[in-house]
Motif scaffolding. Structure first.
Motif, short mmCIF file in Angstrom:
data_model
loop_
_atom_site.label_atom_id
_atom_site.label_comp_id
_atom_site.label_asym_id
_atom_site.label_seq_id
_atom_site.Cartn_x
_atom_site.Cartn_y
_atom_site.Cartn_z
N TRP A 150 -42.32 -28.90 87.24
CA TRP A 150 -41.75 -29.86 86.30
C TRP A 150 -42.82 -30.68 85.57
CZ3 TRP A 150 -37.20 -30.24 84.12
CH2 TRP A 150 -36.06 -29.73 84.75
N PRO B 273 -38.58 -25.33 88.34
CA PRO B 273 -37.18 -25.20 87.94
C PRO B 273 -36.83 -23.80 87.43
CG PRO B 273 -38.42 -26.19 86.16
CD PRO B 273 -39.39 -26.00 87.30
N ALA C 193 -31.93 -25.24 85.30
CA ALA C 193 -32.32 -26.62 85.63
C ALA C 193 -33.03 -27.27 84.46
CB ALA C 193 -33.21 -26.63 86.86
#
Length: 434
Positions: free
Chosen positions: A72, A98, A102
Motif C-alpha cells: 500500500w 492489496p 482492495a
C-alpha cells in the motif's frame, strides 16, 4: 456542455498563472493517476473536471482478482491520502499487498467521492482540438481553450478546458498475439476464443476446465494467468496448459526471485519455476506467432517454421499500447520506438531499466509541443512495460504544481522506488510493476 468561465477567480496563490485560466483543467481518466491529479489540483485550489469513459477505476475493475506486486505504501498518493484522512479515512497497513479489488474499493472509490460535481463518468473522450483551430492553425493558438468532445450513450457533448492531463492509460488496448505486432483479420475473427486480459479463472472455470489452453506472453500477467490455470487443473486434471514465449530460454521470464525488492513479484517467478519442474505446464520457446488459424479441431498457431496446437482457448498477455486516436488535432509527439513521451524514452527503455531504476521525472520532461497538454501515467510510457504507480503520482504532482504557478515544486521531482528485476506485465492504468 458549456462550462462556466472562471472569471479569473483566485484559484491558487494570487498572481500565479493558474489564476488567469478561464476554464478548468480537464483530467481524462478516473483511475489511480487521474484521481491523484485531481487531488493535487484540489490542494492548489485549481478548478478541474474529471472525464471517465466508464465507472471509476473501470480498468482496475477488470483485474480485481489479481494481487498487486507493491504494498500500500507505494500505491497511495500523498495528496490523496491527506484529502481522505480529512474525512476520517484510515490508510490500510502500508506493508500489506492489496488486490485490485482492495485498491479500487478501499482507496479509489472513496477518493472519487471527494470530487463530487466535477467527476463525469460514462463519458468517452472521442476528440480534442482547439477552439476554432485545427492542428494547422497557429495564429493566437496558445490563447485558445481546448475543446473536448465526448460520447455519452448516443449523445455528443463538448467541454472547454485551459489545460489537459491525459491519464487514460493503455489497459484495454492490447498487443496482438502475432510477434510482428499487427492484428490480422484471422486473429480478430477468433475474438470469442481469445482473452487479452488476466482472466478470473475461478469465475470462468467452465471456459477453461478440461480444455487445451495456450498462454502467450512472458510477463507477470502471463504468469498470473498460468498460476490460475494450474490451480484449475488440480480439480480438472484433463486441462492442458501450454506457455508460449519469444524468449530464448524460459528462465529469462522468471524475474528477480529472492533478490527482487518487491517480494510479491519475486515470489511469482519462484512459484512458476517450481511448477515448471513438475510438468504441469508445457513450454514452447522461442516461438514467434505469425498468424492464427481456425481449424476444425481447434485454433492453430503458425510460427516462422512450424505450427503448434490445436487449442480451445488462447490467453494473450503480450502487453498493451497507447491509443492516440483522439489526439489527432493536437500537436503532440511520441518516441518512434516506444511511443512514449519523447523525453522519457531513454529513461524508461526496458532494455536498460526496471521500473525501480527509472529516474524521477515531472512536468519538464512531459511537456508537449501543445502547451498545457500532458500525457501521464502508463500512457506516457507508450509500449514500455516499466511503469509504476508511484512514478505516475510524482508526474501529476509536478504538473499540478506547474499549472498552479509553483515552479520550484514542479521542478523538484523526487522518487524513492524499490530496485527490481526485469519488469514485464500487462496491467495498465495502475502500473505494470505494482
Amino acid at each position: 456542455m458549456e462550462l462556466p468561465i472562471l472569471n479569473n477567480q483566485a484559484c491558487c496563490t494570487p498572481g500565479t498563472s493558474c489564476c488567469e485560466m478561464k476554464y478548468p483543467v480537464a483530467i481524462l481518466g478516473a483511475g489511480p493517476i487521474g484521481l491523484a491529479a485531481a487531488a493535487h489540483l484540489q490542494t492548489y485550489n485549481v478548478p478541474f473536471i474529471l472525464l471517465e469513459k466508464g465507472d471509476v477505476a473501470a480498468n482496475v475493475a477488470t483485474w480485481e482478482h489479481v494481487r498487486l506486486f507493491s504494498p500500500w505504501e507505494y500505491n497511495v498518493d500523498n495528496a490523496a491520502r491527506k484529502l481522505l484522512e480529512e474525512t476520517g479515512w484510515t490508510m490500510p497497513d502500508p506493508q500489506a499487498i492489496p488486490t485490485g479489488a482492495a485498491l479500487r474499493h478501499d482507496y479509489l472509490i472513496p477518493l472519487s467521492k471527494q470530487f463530487k460535481g466535477r467527476l463525469y463518468t460514462n463519458e468517452e473522450v472521442i476528440a480534442i482540438t482547439k477552439l476554432d483551430a485545427d492542428k494547422m492553425k497557429s495564429v493566437n493558438r496558445e490563447a485558445k481553450p481546448f475543446l473536448i468532445f465526448t460520447k455519452s450513450n448516443q449523445a455528443t457533448k463538448t467541454y472547454k478546458a485551459s489545460a489537459i492531463i491525459d491519464a487514460t492509460g493503455t489497459w484495454g488496448h492490447a498487443n496482438p498475439a502475432a510477434s510482428h505486432g499487427v492484428f490480422l483479420p484471422s486473429e480478430r475473427k477468433l475474438s470469442e476464443k481469445i482473452t487479452y486480459q488476466i482472466p478470473n479463472v475461478v469465475v470462468q472455470s467452465m471456459r477453461y476446465a478440461n480444455k487445451k489452453v495456450a498462454v502467450i506472453g512472458s510477463g507477470h500477467s502471463a504468469i498470473n494467468s498460468l498460476l490460475q490455470l494450474v490451480k484449475l487443473k488440480e480439480n480438472y486434471p484433463q486441462t492442458e496448459i501450454t506457455w508460449i514465449l519469444r524468449k530464448n530460454q524460459v528462465e529469462e521470464a522468471l524475474g528477480g526471485g529472492v533478490d527482487d525488492e518487491l517480494a510479491a513479484r519475486g515470489e511469482l517467478g519462484l512459484k512458476i519455476k517450481e511448477i515448471l519442474s513438475n510438468g504441469s505446464i508445457q513450454v514452447k520457446t522461442p516461438f514467434y506467432v505469425q498468424t492464427i488459424l481456425e481449424k476444425e479441431e481447434g485454433v492453430v498457431l503458425k510460427g516462422t517454421e512450424q505450427k503448434i496446437g490445436p487449442f480451445d482457448e488462447l490467453i494473450v498477455n503480450t502487453g498493451n499500447r497507447p491509443d492516440f486516436s483522439f489526439h489527432e488535432e493536437l500537436r503532440y509527439t511520441t518516441d518512434p520506438v516506444t511511443e512514449a513521451v519523447p523525453a522519457l524514452a531513454d529513461l524508461i527503455d526496458p532494455n536498460h531499466h526496471s521500473c525501480g531504476s527509472v529516474p524521477a521525472h515531472g512536468e519538464k520532461e512531459l511537456r508537449q509541443p501543445e502547451p498545457n497538454f500532458y500525457i501521464v501515467g502508463s500512457k506516457s510510457y507508450g509500449r514500455a512495460p516499466t511503469f509504476l504507480m508511484a512514478t505516475g503520482y510524482e508526474q501529476v504532482r509536478s504538473i499540478a504544481a506547474s499549472i498552479a504557478g509553483d515552479t520550484e515544486a514542479a521542478l523538484n521531482v523526487q522518487l524513492s522506488l524499490p530496485e527490481t528485476g526485469v519488469c514485464h506485465t500487462g496491467i495498465g492504468g495502475g502500473g505494470c510493476c505494482q
